[in-house]
Design an enzyme around this catalytic site. Structure first.
Site, PDB file in Angstrom:
ATOM      1  N   LYS A  35       0.842  -1.200   0.000  1.00 17.30           N
ATOM      2  CA  LYS A  35       0.000   0.000   0.000  1.00 17.30           C
ATOM      3  C   LYS A  35       0.879   1.251   0.000  1.00 17.30           C
ATOM      4  O   LYS A  35       2.073   1.183   0.259  1.00 17.30           O
ATOM      5  CB  LYS A  35      -0.939  -0.025   1.200  1.00 17.30           C
ATOM      6  CG  LYS A  35      -0.254   0.007   2.536  1.00 17.30           C
ATOM      7  CD  LYS A  35      -1.266  -0.084   3.663  1.00 17.30           C
ATOM      8  CE  LYS A  35      -0.568  -0.062   5.006  1.00 17.30           C
ATOM      9  NZ  LYS A  35      -1.460   0.213   6.116  1.00 17.30           N
ATOM     10  N   ARG A 133     -10.462   0.023  15.602  1.00 16.76           N
ATOM     11  CA  ARG A 133     -10.343   0.969  14.508  1.00 16.76           C
ATOM     12  C   ARG A 133     -11.273   0.528  13.400  1.00 16.76           C
ATOM     13  O   ARG A 133     -11.984   1.310  12.821  1.00 16.76           O
ATOM     14  CB  ARG A 133      -8.865   0.940  14.061  1.00 16.76           C
ATOM     15  CG  ARG A 133      -8.460   1.934  13.061  1.00 16.76           C
ATOM     16  CD  ARG A 133      -6.960   1.883  12.827  1.00 16.76           C
ATOM     17  NE  ARG A 133      -6.526   0.699  12.074  1.00 16.76           N
ATOM     18  CZ  ARG A 133      -5.393   0.643  11.394  1.00 16.76           C
ATOM     19  NH1 ARG A 133      -4.569   1.671  11.377  1.00 16.76           N
ATOM     20  NH2 ARG A 133      -5.055  -0.451  10.738  1.00 16.76           N
ATOM     21  N   TYR A 262      17.241  29.501   7.798  1.00 17.02           N
ATOM     22  CA  TYR A 262      16.044  30.075   8.434  1.00 17.02           C
ATOM     23  C   TYR A 262      16.135  29.985   9.949  1.00 17.02           C
ATOM     24  O   TYR A 262      16.525  28.945  10.491  1.00 17.02           O
ATOM     25  CB  TYR A 262      14.793  29.304   7.997  1.00 17.02           C
ATOM     26  CG  TYR A 262      14.328  29.586   6.601  1.00 17.02           C
ATOM     27  CD1 TYR A 262      13.913  30.862   6.219  1.00 17.02           C
ATOM     28  CD2 TYR A 262      14.269  28.567   5.662  1.00 17.02           C
ATOM     29  CE1 TYR A 262      13.465  31.106   4.936  1.00 17.02           C
ATOM     30  CE2 TYR A 262      13.821  28.799   4.372  1.00 17.02           C
ATOM     31  CZ  TYR A 262      13.425  30.073   4.010  1.00 17.02           C
ATOM     32  OH  TYR A 262      12.983  30.312   2.745  1.00 17.02           O
ATOM     33  N   MET A 310      12.533  23.966   2.491  1.00 20.95           N
ATOM     34  CA  MET A 310      11.647  23.186   1.621  1.00 20.95           C
ATOM     35  C   MET A 310      12.431  22.463   0.512  1.00 20.95           C
ATOM     36  O   MET A 310      12.165  21.306   0.204  1.00 20.95           O
ATOM     37  CB  MET A 310      10.583  24.098   0.993  1.00 20.95           C
ATOM     38  CG  MET A 310       9.512  23.324   0.258  1.00 20.95           C
ATOM     39  SD  MET A 310       8.316  24.377  -0.570  1.00 20.95           S
ATOM     40  CE  MET A 310       7.476  25.144   0.773  1.00 20.95           C
TER      41      MET A 310
HETATM   42  C1  LIG Z   1      -3.993  -4.266   7.936  1.00 18.53           C
HETATM   43  C2  LIG Z   1      -2.509  -4.172   7.807  1.00 18.53           C
HETATM   44  N1  LIG Z   1      -1.799  -5.300   7.681  1.00 18.53           N
HETATM   45  C3  LIG Z   1      -0.453  -5.285   7.559  1.00 18.53           C
HETATM   46  C4  LIG Z   1       0.237  -4.100   7.570  1.00 18.53           C
HETATM   47  C5  LIG Z   1       1.735  -4.126   7.448  1.00 18.53           C
HETATM   48  O1  LIG Z   1       2.356  -3.552   8.579  1.00 18.53           O
HETATM   49  P1  LIG Z   1       3.940  -3.503   8.686  1.00 18.53           P
HETATM   50  O2  LIG Z   1       4.414  -2.582   7.622  1.00 18.53           O
HETATM   51  O3  LIG Z   1       4.203  -2.960  10.035  1.00 18.53           O
HETATM   52  O4  LIG Z   1       4.421  -4.878   8.482  1.00 18.53           O
HETATM   53  C6  LIG Z   1      -0.465  -2.897   7.701  1.00 18.53           C
HETATM   54  C7  LIG Z   1       0.273  -1.633   7.743  1.00 18.53           C
HETATM   55  O5  LIG Z   1      -0.042  -0.674   8.369  1.00 18.53           O
HETATM   56  C8  LIG Z   1      -1.880  -2.939   7.827  1.00 18.53           C
HETATM   57  O6  LIG Z   1      -2.606  -1.821   7.963  1.00 18.53           O
END
Ligand SMILES: Cc1ncc(COP(=O)(O)O)c(C=O)c1O
Length: 393
Positions: A35, A133, A262, A310
């Site tokens: 992701k 969550r 800065y 930046m």
């Molecule tokens: C549902 C879920 N599974 C697995 C992972 C993988 O986590 P990590 O990168 O800590 O292994 C994440 C990451 O946030 C997640 O949201």
């Protein structure tokens, strides 16, 4: 190319995937979390490497990410970790994605889309075991599954939960795991068969708790080699794939007593040589690293001085020798025998490795590299280091 860039070593990614798989053995599978553009490494190419090296499935957060990823890796199964909004359910089903179910409304909508399209919707039940969550409350999983059983078109492929503190709270992680095991038993009993893919282990749990590997592990950070190296636990040491580099853009002599940058946060304690790097917080090099990080020049650490701006960062190269404009500096990664890890910067910024990686901005060009002759990945890379496929540059 812009003289500040990210290099991503695909050999390291492939090796990391192989290391995890070799420890897991044949019984267990790897769901590779890609992701947020594979934590900034480029989802299309990382997905291809992970898939070709044996990852069973890819996992993303959102349906949009899955849609973008699929053309680069059409053979791979893709799991969407968060529930798909109602207006994207038809797409999720028609693309054959694995969809997470976490609420009461999702199953009916998915079932209707599956029936309309005349194809099964592949689902994984997300169980809330204490993160609070997202997910079906663990105690309600049995009843939830009894309802799922009545809906046509749903193929229950998996059930999973997510740990709140797998890297630093063994007691709560164990409680979550036990709660999940009970939820899995309830689900199997209600359905009358065993859900094939039960998974809960993110990187923290993959490294620490082999008893939690279940049917598959689901790490992200581990595959990129960004958690602090913890070789010798239950996984071998992984290799950080990501390096951030910049070329010195200009040099300045700053007399003793003068300030730099800065806010005038750094004052020269001696006549100093200051080099400017064309990379700043706009590229994801955090402002919290102002006067609070080292970079690598000629294999040695030199300090960041003054405020990170930046578009630029200043470093003190006094005493390094005859430093020249155009010399290469490593902000994250290895040079000579020295190394600045993502984990080190995360600690300095009081954040987690994930954030340091994903905040590296897309305006930094990505250059893909590999060990010469690495047949697993070299076909993915063009001579200039860009991706040789349809993946985003
Ligand atoms: C549902 C879920 N599974 C697995 C992972 C993988 O986590 P990590 O990168 O800590 O292994 C994440 C990451 O946030 C997640 O949201």
């Amino acid at each position: 190319m812009r003289p500040a860039w990210i290099e991503i070593d695909l050999t390291a990614i492939a090796d990391n995937v192989h290391r995890v798989l070799s420890v897991l053995g044949h019984q267990r599978k790897l769901l590779a979390v890609v992701k947020d553009d594979a934590y900034g490494h480029g989802a299309a190419v990382i997905a291809q490497v992970a898939h070709s090296c044996g990852a069973h499935m890819l996992a993303v957060a959102f349906v949009e990410e899955a849609v973008e990823l699929q053309p680069a890796c059409p053979e791979a199964e893709i799991l969407i970790l968060t529930p798909v909004p109602a207006d994207a359910i038809e797409t999720a089903v028609s693309c054959g994605f694995h969809v997470s179910l976490a609420d009461r409304a999702g199953p009916g909508l998915l079932s209707a889309a599956a029936v309309r399209q005349g194809r099964a919707a592949k689902v994984h039940i997300k169980v809330d075991t204490g993160m609070h969550r997202l997910g079906v409350p663990a105690a309600q999983v049995g009843e939830y599954c009894s309802r799922l059983k009545l809906l046509p078109g749903l193929e229950i492929r998996g059930i999973f939960t997510h740990f709140a503190s797998s890297s630093d709270d063994p007691q709560f992680t164990t409680e979550q795991f036990e709660c999940f095991q009970q939820a899995c038993r309830d689900a199997d009993a209600a359905l009358g068969y065993s859900i094939p893919l039960k998974h809960c282990a993110n990187s923290g749990a993959t490294v620490r708790y082999p008893e939690m590997w279940m049917d598959a592990v689901r790490p992200g950070a581990l595959l990129y080699g960004i958690p602090r190296n913890r070789g010798g636990v239950y996984m071998p040491t992984m290799q950080q794939a990501l390096t951030v580099k910049a070329k010195i853009a200009s040099l300045k002599e700053v007399p003793v007593g003068e300030t730099v940058g800065y806010g005038r946060t750094w004052r020269a304690a001696r006549d100093s040589h200051i080099a400017l790097l064309p990379i700043g917080y706009g590229d994801g090099y955090d402002r919290l690293l102002s006067n609070n990080a080292d970079v690598l020049l000629r294999g040695r650490r030199v300090p960041v001085v003054g405020a990170v701006a930046m578009d630029s960062t200043t470093i003190d190269v006094t005493g390094v020798g005859d430093v020249r404009v155009g010399e290469e500096v490593v902000l994250i990664g290895d040079q000579g025998g020295e190394s600045v890890t993502v984990a080190e910067l995360a600690e300095r910024c009081q954040t987690i490795v994930h954030e340091v990686a994903v905040r590296l901005d897309r305006r930094l060009p990505r250059v893909y590299t590999c060990q010469p002759g690495d047949e697993r990945v070299e076909g993915l890379i063009s001579a200039e280091g860009s991706v040789a496929s349809s993946a985003p540059a």
